[in-house]
Design a protein around this motif. Structure first.
Motif, PDB file in Angstrom:
ATOM      1  N   LEU A  99     -34.936  16.607  55.677  1.00 41.17           N
ATOM      2  CA  LEU A  99     -35.133  15.480  56.595  1.00 41.17           C
ATOM      3  C   LEU A  99     -36.515  15.542  57.229  1.00 41.17           C
ATOM      4  O   LEU A  99     -37.270  14.557  57.227  1.00 41.17           O
ATOM      5  N   GLY A 100     -36.876  16.708  57.782  1.00 46.89           N
ATOM      6  CA  GLY A 100     -38.169  16.832  58.438  1.00 46.89           C
ATOM      7  C   GLY A 100     -39.338  16.772  57.477  1.00 46.89           C
ATOM      8  O   GLY A 100     -40.411  16.275  57.823  1.00 46.89           O
ATOM      9  N   THR A 101     -39.139  17.256  56.262  1.00 46.37           N
ATOM     10  CA  THR A 101     -40.239  17.301  55.293  1.00 46.37           C
ATOM     11  C   THR A 101     -40.571  15.931  54.733  1.00 46.37           C
ATOM     12  O   THR A 101     -41.746  15.618  54.491  1.00 46.37           O
ATOM     13  N   PHE A 102     -39.567  15.083  54.541  1.00 49.84           N
ATOM     14  CA  PHE A 102     -39.786  13.840  53.808  1.00 49.84           C
ATOM     15  C   PHE A 102     -39.807  12.583  54.679  1.00 49.84           C
ATOM     16  O   PHE A 102     -39.915  11.483  54.139  1.00 49.84           O
ATOM     17  N   VAL A 103     -39.697  12.717  56.003  1.00 53.27           N
ATOM     18  CA  VAL A 103     -39.716  11.532  56.863  1.00 53.27           C
ATOM     19  C   VAL A 103     -41.030  10.769  56.709  1.00 53.27           C
ATOM     20  O   VAL A 103     -41.050   9.542  56.562  1.00 53.27           O
ATOM     21  N   LEU A 104     -42.154  11.489  56.747  1.00 58.60           N
ATOM     22  CA  LEU A 104     -43.450  10.833  56.639  1.00 58.60           C
ATOM     23  C   LEU A 104     -43.624  10.183  55.270  1.00 58.60           C
ATOM     24  O   LEU A 104     -44.171   9.078  55.150  1.00 58.60           O
ATOM     25  N   ILE A 105     -43.142  10.844  54.231  1.00 66.18           N
ATOM     26  CA  ILE A 105     -43.186  10.276  52.882  1.00 66.18           C
ATOM     27  C   ILE A 105     -42.327   9.015  52.815  1.00 66.18           C
ATOM     28  O   ILE A 105     -42.704   8.002  52.208  1.00 66.18           O
ATOM     29  N   GLY A 106     -41.145   9.062  53.438  1.00 65.18           N
ATOM     30  CA  GLY A 106     -40.265   7.903  53.452  1.00 65.18           C
ATOM     31  C   GLY A 106     -40.909   6.709  54.122  1.00 65.18           C
ATOM     32  O   GLY A 106     -40.756   5.565  53.665  1.00 65.18           O
ATOM     33  N   GLY A 107     -41.653   6.949  55.209  1.00 61.42           N
ATOM     34  CA  GLY A 107     -42.355   5.855  55.867  1.00 61.42           C
ATOM     35  C   GLY A 107     -43.443   5.252  54.996  1.00 61.42           C
ATOM     36  O   GLY A 107     -43.615   4.032  54.951  1.00 61.42           O
ATOM     37  N   ARG A 108     -44.168   6.102  54.272  1.00 61.58           N
ATOM     38  CA  ARG A 108     -45.228   5.598  53.398  1.00 61.58           C
ATOM     39  C   ARG A 108     -44.628   4.794  52.243  1.00 61.58           C
ATOM     40  O   ARG A 108     -45.171   3.763  51.849  1.00 61.58           O
ATOM     41  N   PHE A 109     -43.516   5.253  51.692  1.00 63.06           N
ATOM     42  CA  PHE A 109     -42.851   4.496  50.635  1.00 63.06           C
ATOM     43  C   PHE A 109     -42.430   3.114  51.137  1.00 63.06           C
ATOM     44  O   PHE A 109     -42.521   2.124  50.405  1.00 63.06           O
ATOM     45  N   GLU A 244     -54.051   2.100  41.826  1.00 67.52           N
ATOM     46  CA  GLU A 244     -54.147   1.717  43.240  1.00 67.52           C
ATOM     47  C   GLU A 244     -52.885   2.110  44.000  1.00 67.52           C
ATOM     48  O   GLU A 244     -52.967   2.566  45.148  1.00 67.52           O
ATOM     49  N   THR A 245     -51.739   1.942  43.366  1.00 65.43           N
ATOM     50  CA  THR A 245     -50.481   2.324  44.015  1.00 65.43           C
ATOM     51  C   THR A 245     -50.436   3.815  44.276  1.00 65.43           C
ATOM     52  O   THR A 245     -50.035   4.273  45.364  1.00 65.43           O
ATOM     53  N   LEU A 246     -50.858   4.623  43.288  1.00 62.59           N
ATOM     54  CA  LEU A 246     -50.868   6.072  43.459  1.00 62.59           C
ATOM     55  C   LEU A 246     -51.840   6.484  44.560  1.00 62.59           C
ATOM     56  O   LEU A 246     -51.568   7.408  45.333  1.00 62.59           O
ATOM     57  N   ASP A 247     -52.991   5.793  44.630  1.00 63.64           N
ATOM     58  CA  ASP A 247     -53.955   6.085  45.685  1.00 63.64           C
ATOM     59  C   ASP A 247     -53.359   5.803  47.061  1.00 63.64           C
ATOM     60  O   ASP A 247     -53.511   6.585  47.999  1.00 63.64           O
ATOM     61  N   ARG A 248     -52.672   4.670  47.176  1.00 60.52           N
ATOM     62  CA  ARG A 248     -52.101   4.292  48.465  1.00 60.52           C
ATOM     63  C   ARG A 248     -50.946   5.210  48.864  1.00 60.52           C
ATOM     64  O   ARG A 248     -50.696   5.420  50.054  1.00 60.52           O
ATOM     65  N   LEU A 249     -50.240   5.749  47.882  1.00 62.37           N
ATOM     66  CA  LEU A 249     -49.154   6.684  48.179  1.00 62.37           C
ATOM     67  C   LEU A 249     -49.675   8.072  48.522  1.00 62.37           C
ATOM     68  O   LEU A 249     -48.931   8.908  49.032  1.00 62.37           O
ATOM     69  N   ASP A 250     -50.952   8.349  48.238  1.00 58.79           N
ATOM     70  CA  ASP A 250     -51.540   9.668  48.482  1.00 58.79           C
ATOM     71  C   ASP A 250     -50.675  10.751  47.836  1.00 58.79           C
ATOM     72  O   ASP A 250     -50.158  11.657  48.501  1.00 58.79           O
ATOM     73  N   VAL A 302     -60.550  14.004  49.762  1.00 58.25           N
ATOM     74  CA  VAL A 302     -60.174  13.340  48.513  1.00 58.25           C
ATOM     75  C   VAL A 302     -59.466  12.013  48.731  1.00 58.25           C
ATOM     76  O   VAL A 302     -59.842  10.999  48.126  1.00 58.25           O
ATOM     77  N   ALA A 303     -58.439  11.994  49.555  1.00 57.44           N
ATOM     78  CA  ALA A 303     -57.544  10.841  49.664  1.00 57.44           C
ATOM     79  C   ALA A 303     -58.270   9.599  50.183  1.00 57.44           C
ATOM     80  O   ALA A 303     -58.976   9.663  51.190  1.00 57.44           O
ATOM     81  N   ARG A 304     -58.073   8.472  49.485  1.00 54.98           N
ATOM     82  CA  ARG A 304     -58.598   7.189  49.959  1.00 54.98           C
ATOM     83  C   ARG A 304     -57.717   6.611  51.056  1.00 54.98           C
ATOM     84  O   ARG A 304     -58.194   5.936  51.956  1.00 54.98           O
ATOM     85  N   TYR A 305     -56.418   6.862  50.953  1.00 55.05           N
ATOM     86  CA  TYR A 305     -55.462   6.406  51.967  1.00 55.05           C
ATOM     87  C   TYR A 305     -54.639   7.618  52.418  1.00 55.05           C
ATOM     88  O   TYR A 305     -53.492   7.783  52.008  1.00 55.05           O
ATOM     89  N   PRO A 306     -55.214   8.489  53.254  1.00 52.66           N
ATOM     90  CA  PRO A 306     -54.526   9.738  53.624  1.00 52.66           C
ATOM     91  C   PRO A 306     -53.201   9.474  54.329  1.00 52.66           C
ATOM     92  O   PRO A 306     -53.096   8.571  55.163  1.00 52.66           O
TER      93      PRO A 306
END
Length: 530
Positions: A99-109, A244-250, A302-306
């Motif tokens: 839960l704690g590890t993937f919350v930020l990833i879930g928001g970006r998705f 572009e999608t992969l870049d935005r997903l970082d 590196v990341a364009r959309y960190p």
């Protein structure tokens, strides 16, 4: 023409006509910008209630999943022949880990693929893994723990996207109360877990998770109807390419950050099972540091959309992170070890503990709604200090509590004060974060704070468990068990004392920024007096 939130129409004198197809609660032909941008403002009372209940169910199911196993650990462990406290703790920490590890990833998705879509996927995933947790009774304890770990991914997808949906569908006034109801749903979910977990365990413990699966499956279906489609952060003018999608997903930043968090948390929690004598535990800890270095390198260079921009890492954010981590680590330690003390030393039953903790239902909802009303009138730094003081008082009460004391002394007041802390610290941290970061990073505020909250709970249990095993002499007698439990509770006192000191400094810093002239005059007067 489609307008994103906050964007002005090209010609204000000729606003676009809006039609909400298939929603009887909406008036047709509305033309104002706010009504279009904040679609839920125009809902009827019934339609708005269904919408809020559905969105807030993400926090309800999150807390339900955490608390329905708290008082039934030993019952579940006994069915698998597992009694080691270190192994049993994975029931809670494993859930919190993902839960704690993937919350930020879930928001970006959600930003990229739609908050509603990711919310629905999260509900479906939680329903399936809850069924898996119950069905593990026919398999083995490692499969059960795997199911609990996978369960945490569900709230990691639903919680940040629920907050985003609320923010995009309501204007500022209704939004504050929506967030208040969101916070209020946490104690309701916790109470439901604490009550129905042991009740279902009295019949057969798999029904703890099968009943959860059935309820979440209903919410999964309801989400299709109750939640409107909200715009994504991606421009709709042209379909983005895969690159572009992969870049935005970082992808690289997200992957290195996830691996670092998982390995660091795994090392501390696995050390409770194997101790630090096993080389692979040290290896995981060292690798977590290396992956964290790689994460920051990717984010900076590196990341364009960190996924976590360096621009947000200011001194104010450091205060928020430290106070939030200290407070919610303490909450996890307090809840887990107070319950262990009552069950394993005090002789209380799971049902009795549900009754003892029931005041959180009233005070939790009340505190959340009061904070929702005053959050714009009282400085968030003051509310944060209030929350940290409440955490400190609760920790002291529980660390000092004699096992034989009656309910209406230490336990009752500790429970009441703990809800003040929880339901005031979360909105305060979100407000401070939003005020401290640039406009383009406002959307990630709730996801970042929720990452700190839930990851701190899991990691705090890992730290506390290490302390417990080092001082409980093997936990062979009730006295040894109590000594280990008290050590962890005093550790939580130290954490909250540190957080309180930080909150005091932050309040003074905030006062100086709000009143620079008064502060300078005070310094001049002091120098003259000297």
């Amino acid at each position: 023409m489609t307008l994103s939130p906050g964007e002005e129409p090209e010609n204000p004198s000729q606003p676009s006509t809006i039609t909400d197809i298939g929603d009887p609660g909406m008036d047709r032909g509305r033309t104002t910008k706010d009504e279009y941008t904040y679609i839920a403002d125009g809902y009827s009372l019934f339609r708005r209630t269904i919408f809020i209940v559905t969105v807030c169910s993400s926090m309800f199911t999150n807390q339900l999943g955490l608390c329905n196993s708290l008082t039934t650990l030993e019952i579940i462990g006994d069915s698998f022949g597992v009694t080691d406290p270190g192994k049993l703790s994975w029931t809670i920490s494993g859930y919190g880990l993902t839960l704690g590890t993937f919350v930020l990833i879930g928001g970006r998705f959600g930003d990229e693929f739609g908050n509603k879509a990711i919310f629905i996927i999260g509900m479906g995933w939680l329903a399936l893994t809850s069924m898996m947790a119950g069905a593990s009774v026919y398999s083995s304890y490692p499969i059960y723990i795997l199911a609990r770990v996978l369960q945490g991914l569900g709230p990691a997808l639903t919680v940040p996207n629920a907050l985003a949906i609320m923010g995009k569908c309501f204007s500022s006034g209704p939004r504050n109360m929506g967030f208040a109801w969101f916070a209020a749903s946490a104690p309701v979910g916790a109470m439901a877990g604490l009550l129905f977990g042991p009740l279902f365990a009295m019949a057969w413990w798999p029904w703890i998770y099968w009943s959860q699966a059935l309820g979440v499956a209903f919410l999964f279906v309801l989400s299709f109807v109750a939640i409107p489609n909200v715009p994504t952060e991606v421009e709709e003018k042209k379909r983005p390419t895969i690159r572009e999608t992969l870049d935005r997903l970082d992808v690289f930043g997200g992957a290195s950050g996830v691996v670092a968090l998982v390995l660091f948390n795994f090392a501390w929690n696995q050390s409770l099972v194997t101790t630090w004598d096993e080389p692979y535990v040290y290896a995981c800890l060292i690798l977590s540091v290396l992956f964290m270095v790689a994460f920051f390198y990717v984010e900076i260079r590196v990341a364009r959309y960190p996924i976590l921009p360096v621009a947000i890492l200011t001194s104010d954010i450091a205060f928020v992170f430290a106070c939030t981590a200290a407070g919610w680590s303490t909450f996890g330690i307090w809840l887990f070890y107070v319950i262990r003390t009552c069950l394993n030393v005090g002789g209380q039953t799971p049902i009795q503990l549900a009754a003892w903790l029931s005041p959180i239902l009233i005070t939790g909802i009340g505190t959340a709604l009061v904070v929702g009303k005053i959050i714009t009138k009282v400085p968030a730094s003051f509310i944060m200090l209030f929350a940290m003081i409440c955490y400190l008082i609760t920790s002291l009460l529980m660390a000092l509590r004699p096992v034989e004391s009656i309910y209406w002394t230490y336990f009752f007041f500790g429970t009441i004060i703990a809800t003040f802390a929880m339901d005031s610290s979360l909105p305060a941290a979100t407000i401070i974060f939003s005020s401290a970061v640039p406009r383009q990073y406002q959307g990630m505020g709730s996801s970042v704070i929720m990452t700190i909250v839930v990851y701190s709970i899991s990691l705090g249990l890992g730290f506390a468990g290490t302390i417990e095993l080092q001082i409980n002499n093997g936990g062979k007698t009730p006295a040894d068990l109590l000594h280990g439990y008290r050590g962890t509770l005093w550790f939580s006192v130290g954490l909250t004392a540190f957080g309180t000191i930080l909150a005091i400094f932050f309040l003074l810093k905030d006062y100086r920024q709000r009143n620079p002239r008064k502060y300078e005059e005070g310094e001049i007067s002091a120098s003259i007096g000297a």
